[in-house]
Design a protein around this motif. Structure first.
Motif, PDB file in Angstrom:
ATOM      1  N   VAL A   1       0.848  -1.178   0.000  1.00 35.83           N
ATOM      2  CA  VAL A   1       0.000   0.000   0.000  1.00 35.83           C
ATOM      3  C   VAL A   1       0.892   1.240   0.000  1.00 35.83           C
ATOM      4  CG1 VAL A   1      -0.243   0.030   2.525  1.00 35.83           C
ATOM      5  CG2 VAL A   1      -1.947   1.176   1.103  1.00 35.83           C
ATOM      6  N   GLN A   2       0.508   2.240  -0.796  1.00 36.49           N
ATOM      7  CA  GLN A   2       1.267   3.495  -0.847  1.00 36.49           C
ATOM      8  C   GLN A   2       0.556   4.533   0.009  1.00 36.49           C
ATOM      9  OE1 GLN A   2       0.390   1.965  -4.093  1.00 36.49           O
ATOM     10  NE2 GLN A   2       2.239   0.787  -3.610  1.00 36.49           N
ATOM     11  N   LEU A   3       1.333   5.285   0.779  1.00 34.77           N
ATOM     12  CA  LEU A   3       0.768   6.259   1.705  1.00 34.77           C
ATOM     13  C   LEU A   3       1.319   7.641   1.402  1.00 34.77           C
ATOM     14  CD1 LEU A   3       1.171   4.229   5.027  1.00 34.77           C
ATOM     15  CD2 LEU A   3      -0.835   4.350   3.557  1.00 34.77           C
ATOM     16  N   GLN A   4       0.449   8.626   1.478  1.00 35.49           N
ATOM     17  CA  GLN A   4       0.830  10.014   1.215  1.00 35.49           C
ATOM     18  C   GLN A   4       0.285  10.878   2.349  1.00 35.49           C
ATOM     19  OE1 GLN A   4       2.335  11.136  -1.832  1.00 35.49           O
ATOM     20  NE2 GLN A   4       2.417  13.270  -1.187  1.00 35.49           N
ATOM     21  N   ALA A   5       1.195  11.423   3.145  1.00 38.81           N
ATOM     22  CA  ALA A   5       0.805  12.290   4.259  1.00 38.81           C
ATOM     23  C   ALA A   5       0.787  13.743   3.810  1.00 38.81           C
ATOM     24  CB  ALA A   5       1.767  12.114   5.425  1.00 38.81           C
ATOM     25  N   SER A   6      -0.146  14.495   4.382  1.00 40.06           N
ATOM     26  CA  SER A   6      -0.247  15.923   4.061  1.00 40.06           C
ATOM     27  C   SER A   6      -0.883  16.661   5.229  1.00 40.06           C
ATOM     28  CB  SER A   6      -1.070  16.125   2.789  1.00 40.06           C
ATOM     29  OG  SER A   6      -2.389  15.650   2.970  1.00 40.06           O
ATOM     30  N   GLY A   7      -0.876  17.987   5.139  1.00 39.02           N
ATOM     31  CA  GLY A   7      -1.566  18.799   6.127  1.00 39.02           C
ATOM     32  C   GLY A   7      -0.687  19.486   7.145  1.00 39.02           C
ATOM     33  N   GLY A   8       0.600  19.239   7.109  1.00 39.22           N
ATOM     34  CA  GLY A   8       1.488  19.894   8.051  1.00 39.22           C
ATOM     35  C   GLY A   8       1.616  21.384   7.762  1.00 39.22           C
ATOM     36  N   GLY A   9       2.275  22.080   8.682  1.00 40.36           N
ATOM     37  CA  GLY A   9       2.481  23.513   8.493  1.00 40.36           C
ATOM     38  C   GLY A   9       3.005  24.162   9.745  1.00 40.36           C
ATOM     39  N   LEU A  10       2.979  25.484   9.740  1.00 37.02           N
ATOM     40  CA  LEU A  10       3.435  26.280  10.877  1.00 37.02           C
ATOM     41  C   LEU A  10       2.220  26.837  11.607  1.00 37.02           C
ATOM     42  CD1 LEU A  10       5.616  27.817  12.493  1.00 37.02           C
ATOM     43  CD2 LEU A  10       5.483  29.613  10.734  1.00 37.02           C
ATOM     44  N   VAL A  11       2.182  26.652  12.909  1.00 37.49           N
ATOM     45  CA  VAL A  11       1.048  27.111  13.710  1.00 37.49           C
ATOM     46  C   VAL A  11       1.558  27.610  15.050  1.00 37.49           C
ATOM     47  CG1 VAL A  11       0.622  24.817  14.673  1.00 37.49           C
ATOM     48  CG2 VAL A  11      -1.262  26.459  14.516  1.00 37.49           C
ATOM     49  N   GLN A  12       0.845  28.548  15.632  1.00 45.14           N
ATOM     50  CA  GLN A  12       1.221  29.039  16.949  1.00 45.14           C
ATOM     51  C   GLN A  12       0.762  28.078  18.028  1.00 45.14           C
ATOM     52  OE1 GLN A  12      -0.431  33.023  17.257  1.00 45.14           O
ATOM     53  NE2 GLN A  12       1.501  33.933  16.574  1.00 45.14           N
ATOM     54  N   ALA A  13       1.439  28.119  19.147  1.00 42.23           N
ATOM     55  CA  ALA A  13       1.048  27.282  20.283  1.00 42.23           C
ATOM     56  C   ALA A  13      -0.415  27.534  20.631  1.00 42.23           C
ATOM     57  CB  ALA A  13       1.939  27.584  21.482  1.00 42.23           C
ATOM     58  N   GLY A  14      -1.119  26.444  20.887  1.00 43.94           N
ATOM     59  CA  GLY A  14      -2.537  26.522  21.168  1.00 43.94           C
ATOM     60  C   GLY A  14      -3.407  26.350  19.949  1.00 43.94           C
ATOM     61  N   GLY A  15      -2.805  26.370  18.783  1.00 41.33           N
ATOM     62  CA  GLY A  15      -3.540  26.230  17.541  1.00 41.33           C
ATOM     63  C   GLY A  15      -3.821  24.784  17.178  1.00 41.33           C
ATOM     64  N   SER A  16      -4.397  24.604  15.992  1.00 43.16           N
ATOM     65  CA  SER A  16      -4.798  23.281  15.531  1.00 43.16           C
ATOM     66  C   SER A  16      -4.315  23.021  14.111  1.00 43.16           C
ATOM     67  CB  SER A  16      -6.322  23.141  15.560  1.00 43.16           C
ATOM     68  OG  SER A  16      -6.835  23.290  16.870  1.00 43.16           O
ATOM     69  N   LEU A  17      -4.107  21.768  13.822  1.00 44.30           N
ATOM     70  CA  LEU A  17      -3.824  21.297  12.463  1.00 44.30           C
ATOM     71  C   LEU A  17      -4.508  19.957  12.286  1.00 44.30           C
ATOM     72  CD1 LEU A  17      -0.002  21.975  11.869  1.00 44.30           C
ATOM     73  CD2 LEU A  17      -1.903  23.019  10.641  1.00 44.30           C
ATOM     74  N   ARG A  18      -4.807  19.650  11.045  1.00 44.99           N
ATOM     75  CA  ARG A  18      -5.368  18.335  10.723  1.00 44.99           C
ATOM     76  C   ARG A  18      -4.486  17.690   9.667  1.00 44.99           C
ATOM     77  NH1 ARG A  18     -10.250  15.852  11.610  1.00 44.99           N
ATOM     78  NH2 ARG A  18     -10.869  14.229  10.109  1.00 44.99           N
ATOM     79  N   LEU A  19      -3.888  16.575  10.022  1.00 46.47           N
ATOM     80  CA  LEU A  19      -3.078  15.816   9.090  1.00 46.47           C
ATOM     81  C   LEU A  19      -3.929  14.761   8.406  1.00 46.47           C
ATOM     82  CD1 LEU A  19       0.163  15.209  11.200  1.00 46.47           C
ATOM     83  CD2 LEU A  19      -0.483  17.192   9.819  1.00 46.47           C
ATOM     84  N   SER A  20      -3.593  14.489   7.155  1.00 47.13           N
ATOM     85  CA  SER A  20      -4.286  13.449   6.398  1.00 47.13           C
ATOM     86  C   SER A  20      -3.280  12.482   5.821  1.00 47.13           C
ATOM     87  CB  SER A  20      -5.103  14.071   5.270  1.00 47.13           C
ATOM     88  OG  SER A  20      -6.149  14.866   5.782  1.00 47.13           O
ATOM     89  N   CYS A  21      -3.723  11.263   5.651  1.00 48.51           N
ATOM     90  CA  CYS A  21      -2.911  10.227   5.031  1.00 48.51           C
ATOM     91  C   CYS A  21      -3.792   9.521   4.016  1.00 48.51           C
ATOM     92  CB  CYS A  21      -2.411   9.243   6.089  1.00 48.51           C
ATOM     93  SG  CYS A  21      -1.387   7.900   5.450  1.00 48.51           S
ATOM     94  N   ALA A  22      -3.421   9.640   2.753  1.00 50.11           N
ATOM     95  CA  ALA A  22      -4.168   8.994   1.675  1.00 50.11           C
ATOM     96  C   ALA A  22      -3.472   7.709   1.278  1.00 50.11           C
ATOM     97  CB  ALA A  22      -4.267   9.935   0.485  1.00 50.11           C
ATOM     98  N   ALA A  23      -4.247   6.650   1.145  1.00 54.82           N
ATOM     99  CA  ALA A  23      -3.695   5.335   0.822  1.00 54.82           C
ATOM    100  C   ALA A  23      -4.151   4.897  -0.552  1.00 54.82           C
ATOM    101  CB  ALA A  23      -4.123   4.322   1.871  1.00 54.82           C
ATOM    102  N   SER A  24      -3.283   4.166  -1.232  1.00 50.48           N
ATOM    103  CA  SER A  24      -3.631   3.584  -2.514  1.00 50.48           C
ATOM    104  C   SER A  24      -2.955   2.231  -2.620  1.00 50.48           C
ATOM    105  CB  SER A  24      -3.192   4.484  -3.668  1.00 50.48           C
ATOM    106  OG  SER A  24      -1.792   4.672  -3.658  1.00 50.48           O
ATOM    107  N   GLY A  25      -3.423   1.409  -3.514  1.00 52.78           N
ATOM    108  CA  GLY A  25      -2.824   0.097  -3.693  1.00 52.78           C
ATOM    109  C   GLY A  25      -3.672  -0.989  -3.050  1.00 52.78           C
ATOM    110  N   ARG A  26      -3.099  -1.672  -2.097  1.00 53.37           N
ATOM    111  CA  ARG A  26      -3.781  -2.788  -1.467  1.00 53.37           C
ATOM    112  C   ARG A  26      -4.938  -2.314  -0.598  1.00 53.37           C
ATOM    113  NH1 ARG A  26       0.912  -7.183   0.102  1.00 53.37           N
ATOM    114  NH2 ARG A  26       1.902  -7.223  -1.935  1.00 53.37           N
ATOM    115  N   THR A  27      -5.738  -3.227  -0.165  1.00 48.94           N
ATOM    116  CA  THR A  27      -6.947  -2.920   0.573  1.00 48.94           C
ATOM    117  C   THR A  27      -6.618  -2.178   1.865  1.00 48.94           C
ATOM    118  OG1 THR A  27      -7.978  -4.901  -0.309  1.00 48.94           O
ATOM    119  CG2 THR A  27      -9.028  -3.866   1.591  1.00 48.94           C
TER     120      THR A  27
END
Length: 121
Positions: A1-27
């Protein structure tokens, strides 16, 4: 299975981020999924994992109550919602897929390329 992570960045303390991981290939639904992170000069550490169905999750103590892992098997994606971020959360975050219940990185079979999260104080 191939995995692709995204969603990182620069944020101030107390802030929020949402990371995603998209998969392809095997089930996608056949794999347990996890997030790890690696800060400069430190070893890769386990952050959170989720069962194949998404019904069971586990977080490391330092992120308990702040980070939430989830997955959508219909869309072949996994996410990590990160709230109340702290400077010590700064790291490259990796998604991983494996077959066993474990927090050990060496027992995961497939890895995404990593996404940088930087939390400023």
């Amino acid at each position: 299975v191939q995995l692709q992570a995204s969603g990182g960045g620069l944020v101030q303390a107390g802030g929020s981020l949402r990371l995603s991981c998209a998969a392809s290939g095997r089930t996608f639904s056949g794999y347990r999924m996890a997030w790890f992170r690696q800060a400069p000069g430190k070893e890769r550490e386990f952050v959170a994992s989720i069962s194949r169905s998404g019904g069971s999750t586990y977080n490391v103590g330092s992120v308990q109550g702040r980070f939430t892992i989830s997955r959508d098997n219909a869309k072949n994606t996994m996410s990590l919602q990160m709230n109340s971020l702290r400077p010590e959360d700064t790291a490259v975050y990796y998604c991983a897929a494996g077959m066993v219940v474990t927090t050990q990185s060496k027992q995961y079979d497939y890895w995404g390329q990593g996404t940088q999260v930087t939390v400023s104080s």
